[in-house]
Scaffold this active site. Structure first.
Site, PDB file in Angstrom:
ATOM      1  CE  LYS A  42      -6.352  -7.593  -2.096  1.00 40.79           C
ATOM      2  NZ  LYS A  42      -5.760  -6.992  -0.459  1.00 40.79           N
TER       3      LYS A  42
ATOM      4  CE  LYS B  20     -12.068  -1.821   0.549  1.00 45.52           C
ATOM      5  NZ  LYS B  20     -13.070  -1.989   1.434  1.00 45.52           N
TER       6      LYS B  20
ATOM      7  CE  LYS C 247      -4.367  -1.494   1.645  1.00 47.51           C
ATOM      8  NZ  LYS C 247      -5.651  -1.146   2.818  1.00 47.51           N
TER       9      LYS C 247
HETATM   10  P1  TYM Z   1     -10.816  -4.830   3.889  1.00 43.82           P
HETATM   11  O1  TYM Z   1     -11.861  -3.878   4.307  1.00 43.82           O
HETATM   12  O2  TYM Z   1      -9.873  -4.540   3.089  1.00 43.82           O
HETATM   13  O3  TYM Z   1     -11.534  -6.117   3.671  1.00 43.82           O
HETATM   14  C1  TYM Z   1     -12.677  -6.613   4.104  1.00 43.82           C
HETATM   15  C2  TYM Z   1     -12.831  -8.205   4.127  1.00 43.82           C
HETATM   16  O4  TYM Z   1     -12.777  -8.571   2.695  1.00 43.82           O
HETATM   17  C3  TYM Z   1     -11.780  -9.521   2.497  1.00 43.82           C
HETATM   18  N1  TYM Z   1     -11.315  -9.428   1.062  1.00 43.82           N
HETATM   19  C4  TYM Z   1     -11.121 -10.401   0.418  1.00 43.82           C
HETATM   20  N2  TYM Z   1     -11.247 -11.613   0.400  1.00 43.82           N
HETATM   21  C5  TYM Z   1     -11.201 -12.348  -0.635  1.00 43.82           C
HETATM   22  N3  TYM Z   1     -10.704 -11.888  -1.959  1.00 43.82           N
HETATM   23  C6  TYM Z   1     -10.607 -10.669  -2.029  1.00 43.82           C
HETATM   24  N4  TYM Z   1     -10.157  -9.958  -3.119  1.00 43.82           N
HETATM   25  C7  TYM Z   1     -10.741  -9.767  -1.131  1.00 43.82           C
HETATM   26  N5  TYM Z   1     -10.640  -8.367  -0.626  1.00 43.82           N
HETATM   27  C8  TYM Z   1     -10.731  -8.186   0.532  1.00 43.82           C
HETATM   28  C9  TYM Z   1     -10.784  -9.068   3.590  1.00 43.82           C
HETATM   29  O5  TYM Z   1      -9.848 -10.293   3.796  1.00 43.82           O
HETATM   30  C10 TYM Z   1     -11.198  -8.745   4.582  1.00 43.82           C
HETATM   31  O6  TYM Z   1     -11.936  -9.937   5.660  1.00 43.82           O
HETATM   32  N6  TYM Z   1      -7.864  -4.752   8.050  1.00 43.82           N
HETATM   33  C11 TYM Z   1      -8.960  -5.059   7.436  1.00 43.82           C
HETATM   34  C12 TYM Z   1     -10.121  -4.602   8.339  1.00 43.82           C
HETATM   35  C13 TYM Z   1     -10.187  -4.900   9.928  1.00 43.82           C
HETATM   36  C14 TYM Z   1     -10.602  -6.371  10.416  1.00 43.82           C
HETATM   37  C15 TYM Z   1     -10.159  -5.825  12.015  1.00 43.82           C
HETATM   38  C16 TYM Z   1     -10.737  -7.434  10.277  1.00 43.82           C
HETATM   39  C17 TYM Z   1      -9.735  -4.041  10.772  1.00 43.82           C
HETATM   40  N7  TYM Z   1      -9.870  -4.665  12.081  1.00 43.82           N
HETATM   41  C18 TYM Z   1     -10.232  -6.664  13.073  1.00 43.82           C
HETATM   42  C19 TYM Z   1     -10.753  -8.548  11.081  1.00 43.82           C
HETATM   43  C20 TYM Z   1     -10.601  -8.255  12.290  1.00 43.82           C
HETATM   44  C21 TYM Z   1      -9.235  -4.560   6.048  1.00 43.82           C
HETATM   45  O7  TYM Z   1      -8.752  -3.506   5.651  1.00 43.82           O
HETATM   46  O8  TYM Z   1     -10.263  -5.363   5.462  1.00 43.82           O
END
Ligand code: TYM
Length: 333
Positions: free
Chosen positions: A198, A201, A114
């Site tokens: 991957k 967004k 990132k």
């Molecule tokens: P974020 O907002 O990027 O994504 C949310 C969830 O979607 C999953 N994900 C995917 N899974 C499969 N294929 C993909 N292409 C794909 N893109 C995204 C992510 O793995 C995630 O589960 N840091 C985390 C958010 C967070 C969090 C937490 C998660 C903050 N605190 C505590 C669990 C526990 C994030 O940025 O996810």
């Protein structure tokens, strides 16, 4: 045993099929199991690690709640709230940043990706982001954390932080060491334009992803334009593993229908891709369109969405502040 589930999603707009199949679909199943206590958090503090437009952010927070509810999470059963409303998250992130080691954070591959080439210009928040994530999880004694594959390393860090805190202060089992819940086959949905990247967004081309707010026409058009290789549909798992775009599209189909991958291979083996794509579009429209329509409907019900967040925040605050009190005692504040 009762499971305590915690997970978070960033309100950065454009929630997509990867978020749904990798995480949210799993949240719904966990929500539906009577045994589980679930907390789903809209992680707005995480979102501001990169620049956000305040007006859009407010809308995106509501849209994330709408997506949770439209996908099938019941706000009467699970706690849904936004992170910034419960100040314990920021406070405990600071405390845990004194437990986490800089060496551990320097190894995080997501930061490297990132931050890009110019790491000096990345925010401090983007660097320490996994510590805030650890605070999210540990505040609620979560036993299980459903996420996509890209969050695996952050969860390992969370486990290390919990164990080090417990050791440093000689408080065995104070922070529960959480288990990741990562699906085997669908934990990484790839871009429709490049089967080795991957679905995300932040990718510039909207054709690379199915957004959860896409219309039927948009879904059909994106699948029509999705990259494939020139060969007909694969006829074995071995072959599939060598063809990233075919593998991704078949995984999406398999995850949405619940059919095993080898069954899907058998059904379409040797056929032209266009035949498969037609079937895939149909399944996608069937599963995603109702969610998309429901999100749009809910977005007009601002008070309803805000009430979910208010109620959820109050409940989360009660749990989190209890833990913070104990943390203060342990540390000597
Ligand atoms: P974020 O907002 O990027 O994504 C949310 C969830 O979607 C999953 N994900 C995917 N899974 C499969 N294929 C993909 N292409 C794909 N893109 C995204 C992510 O793995 C995630 O589960 N840091 C985390 C958010 C967070 C969090 C937490 C998660 C903050 N605190 C505590 C669990 C526990 C994030 O940025 O996810």
């Amino acid at each position: 045993m009762e499971k305590k589930i915690f997970s978070g999603v960033q309100p950065t707009g454009n929630l997509h099929l990867g978020n749904y199949l990798g995480a949210i679909k799993n949240f719904v199943q966990l929500n539906n199991d009577k045994e589980n206590d679930c907390i789903f958090c809209v992680v707005d503090l995480h979102a501001i690690t990169v620049k956000q437009n305040p007006k859009e952010l407010r809308g995106n927070i509501r849209e994330t709640v709408a997506t949770f509810v439209a996908s099938g999470i019941d706000p009467k059963k699970s706690i849904i709230f936004n992170q910034s409303k419960v100040t314990a998250h920021s406070e405990v992130a600071w405390i845990l940043s004194c437990t986490a080691r800089t060496g551990w954070l320097s190894r995080m591959t997501q930061f490297k990706e990132k931050a890009g080439k110019d790491k000096e210009k990345a925010s401090v928040g983007l660097y320490s982001y996994p510590v805030l994530m650890a605070a999210d999880i540990l505040l609620y004694d979560a036993t299980h954390v459903p996420v996509g594959d890209d969050q695996k390393q952050h969860l390992e860090l969370c486990r290390d932080i919990a164990q080090k805190f417990n050791n440093d202060f000689q408080v065995e089992d104070f922070f529960k060491v959480p288990e990741p819940l990562i699906q085997k086959e669908f934990s990484r949905i790839m871009s429709l334009k490049d089967g080795t990247k991957k679905m995300s967004k932040s990718e510039l081309s909207d054709l690379s992803r199915i957004n959860l707010t896409d219309s039927a026409d948009q879904i059909i058009n994106k699948i029509k334009k999705a990259k494939t290789d020139p060969l007909p549909m694969p006829s074995s798992l071995d072959e599939l593993n060598k063809r990233p775009e075919a593998k991704n599209l078949i995984a999406i189909y398999s995850s949405l229908t619940g059919f095993k991958i080898d069954k899907v291979i058998n059904e379409f083996s040797g056929k032209n891709f266009s035949v498969f794509k037609e079937n895939l579009s149909q399944v996608l429209v069937e599963k995603i369109l109702p969610i998309s329509l429901e999100i749009k409907k809910l977005l007009d019900e601002k008070n309803f969405l805000d009430k979910i967040l208010d109620d959820g925040s109050q409940k989360a605050h009660i749990i989190a502040s209890r833990k913070v009190k104990e943390i203060h005692k342990i540390i000597g504040f």
